[in-house]
Design an enzyme around this catalytic site. Structure first.
Site, PDB file in Angstrom:
ATOM      1  N   GLY A 150      10.239  -0.773  -1.892  1.00  0.00           N
ATOM      2  CA  GLY A 150       8.883  -0.568  -1.399  1.00  0.00           C
ATOM      3  C   GLY A 150       8.126  -1.879  -1.251  1.00  0.00           C
ATOM      4  O   GLY A 150       8.708  -2.915  -0.944  1.00  0.00           O
ATOM      5  N   LEU A 151       6.801  -1.820  -1.485  1.00  0.00           N
ATOM      6  CA  LEU A 151       5.924  -2.977  -1.356  1.00  0.00           C
ATOM      7  C   LEU A 151       5.983  -3.579   0.041  1.00  0.00           C
ATOM      8  O   LEU A 151       5.997  -4.793   0.225  1.00  0.00           O
ATOM      9  CB  LEU A 151       6.264  -4.043  -2.408  1.00  0.00           C
ATOM     10  CG  LEU A 151       6.105  -3.624  -3.880  1.00  0.00           C
ATOM     11  CD1 LEU A 151       6.559  -4.746  -4.800  1.00  0.00           C
ATOM     12  CD2 LEU A 151       4.667  -3.234  -4.173  1.00  0.00           C
ATOM     13  N   CYS A 152       6.045  -2.705   1.050  1.00  0.00           N
ATOM     14  CA  CYS A 152       6.058  -3.184   2.436  1.00  0.00           C
ATOM     15  C   CYS A 152       5.073  -2.371   3.281  1.00  0.00           C
ATOM     16  O   CYS A 152       5.343  -2.017   4.423  1.00  0.00           O
ATOM     17  CB  CYS A 152       7.460  -3.129   3.033  1.00  0.00           C
ATOM     18  SG  CYS A 152       8.353  -1.579   2.780  1.00  0.00           S
ATOM     19  N   GLY A 153       3.931  -2.053   2.668  1.00  0.00           N
ATOM     20  CA  GLY A 153       2.878  -1.353   3.401  1.00  0.00           C
ATOM     21  C   GLY A 153       3.287   0.052   3.799  1.00  0.00           C
ATOM     22  O   GLY A 153       3.935   0.772   3.029  1.00  0.00           O
ATOM     23  N   PHE A 207       5.403   0.857   6.077  1.00  0.00           N
ATOM     24  CA  PHE A 207       6.677   0.791   6.800  1.00  0.00           C
ATOM     25  C   PHE A 207       7.499   2.072   6.633  1.00  0.00           C
ATOM     26  O   PHE A 207       7.901   2.711   7.608  1.00  0.00           O
ATOM     27  CB  PHE A 207       7.464  -0.423   6.308  1.00  0.00           C
ATOM     28  CG  PHE A 207       8.849  -0.540   6.883  1.00  0.00           C
ATOM     29  CD1 PHE A 207       9.055  -1.102   8.131  1.00  0.00           C
ATOM     30  CD2 PHE A 207       9.963  -0.094   6.171  1.00  0.00           C
ATOM     31  CE1 PHE A 207      10.330  -1.218   8.657  1.00  0.00           C
ATOM     32  CE2 PHE A 207      11.240  -0.208   6.694  1.00  0.00           C
ATOM     33  CZ  PHE A 207      11.420  -0.771   7.933  1.00  0.00           C
TER      34      PHE A 207
END
Length: 294
Positions: free
Chosen positions: A87-90, A92
């Site tokens: 994760g940690l990709c908005g 996406f």
């Protein structure tokens, strides 16, 4: 009002988070450069191969004989969903999940009610999210990004093609993010199988060309069609990989900015709290001195 100790603790915590987001942004930027180079090198080859296949198919007499072009009543559907492993990709992964659910609702609602829609997950986040929604998910290639190469993607493409030719599925769709730039990813929901047959205009010059095939048109198309499908899936995976790194870089940049703004607010609160404590101590001392004087 929070105590000085609590505010100091929050400042230290936000500082640590900011350092992490800065580091993740730098890592994503380095990975993005490599991923971007990979997809930019692949796109011209994939496009030319698709054009070649369309041209040869137009001039061939047996182009419709391929089992990968077989059009059947759509009873069972496979949707290849490409997300990320982390994760940690908005938004996406969220956008891909939404696009997949919208595709099912708009195009395959009847098949979904019968339980005839299966998900072929590339990327752990999509597999986890769609499994929680009660969907049938094939998780055989969820860790593909950890060992990303054409050889591994080719194996996934071969499994999908074999399932289609064996009649396990009547249609296969592909949902993924196309990389445009660092801040922009374009969601695609494209038909993968059967291969769409594009009719050429009657006045098209290319349609009038007579080709000489060596060794034979059947052998050439037998080799070219599966290769084109493998390249198509590999291109989608590379696009998704570059899109993921771009989305993560943007998300970490925003997180770093937000942490900086939060630090400013916390330092202001800290200074105000400290000033209030000092003022209170001064008032207590003055009050005590006045009391002793009286």
């Amino acid at each position: 009002m929070a105590s000085l100790k609590e505010v100091r603790s929050r400042i230290v915590s936000v500082n640590s988070t900011q350092q992490i987001t800065k580091a993740m942004k730098m890592v994503a930027a380095a990975k993005l450069r490599r991923a971007q180079d990979g997809i930019m090198q692949m796109r011209p080859y994939a496009q030319k191969l698709s054009e070649m296949l369309a041209t040869v198919s137009a001039g061939a007499e047996t182009s419709g004989d391929s089992p990968l072009k077989a059009i059947r009543p759509v009873e069972k559907v496979l949707i290849v969903v490409i997300t990320s492993d982390r994760g940690l990709c908005g938004a996406f992964n969220t956008n891909i999940i939404k696009a997949t659910l919208a595709l099912i609702d708009q195009k395959y609602a009847e098949q979904a009610r019968k339980g005839n829609v299966e998900i072929f997950a590339i990327g752990k986040k999509g597999a986890e999210s769609l499994t929680r929604r009660g969907m049938l998910v094939n998780i055989g290639y969820t860790d593909l990004f950890g060992r990303l190469s054409f050889v591994n993607v080719k194996l996934a493409a071969e499994e999908i093609m074999k399932a289609f030719t064996d009649g396990r599925y009547d249609a296969v769709d592909l949902v993924y993010n196309e990389f445009k730039n660092v801040a922009t990813q374009i969601i695609h929901a494209d038909r993968y199988l059967p291969i769409p047959t594009e009719a050429r205009p009657a006045n098209s010059k290319k349609a009038e060309v007579n080709y000489i095939f060596e060794p034979s048109e059947e052998e050439i198309l037998t080799e070219l069609i599966p290769k084109s499908l493998k390249i198509q899936l590999y291109r989608a995976v590379l696009d998704s990989n570059a899109s993921e790194q771009g989305a993560r870089m943007t998300a970490m940049d925003k997180a770093t900015e937000n942490a900086q703004e939060l630090l400013k607010d916390l330092k202001l609160v800290y200074n105000r709290t400290r000033q209030a404590a000092i003022t209170k101590e001064i008032l207590e001392i003055v009050g005590g001195a006045e009391a002793l004087k009286n």
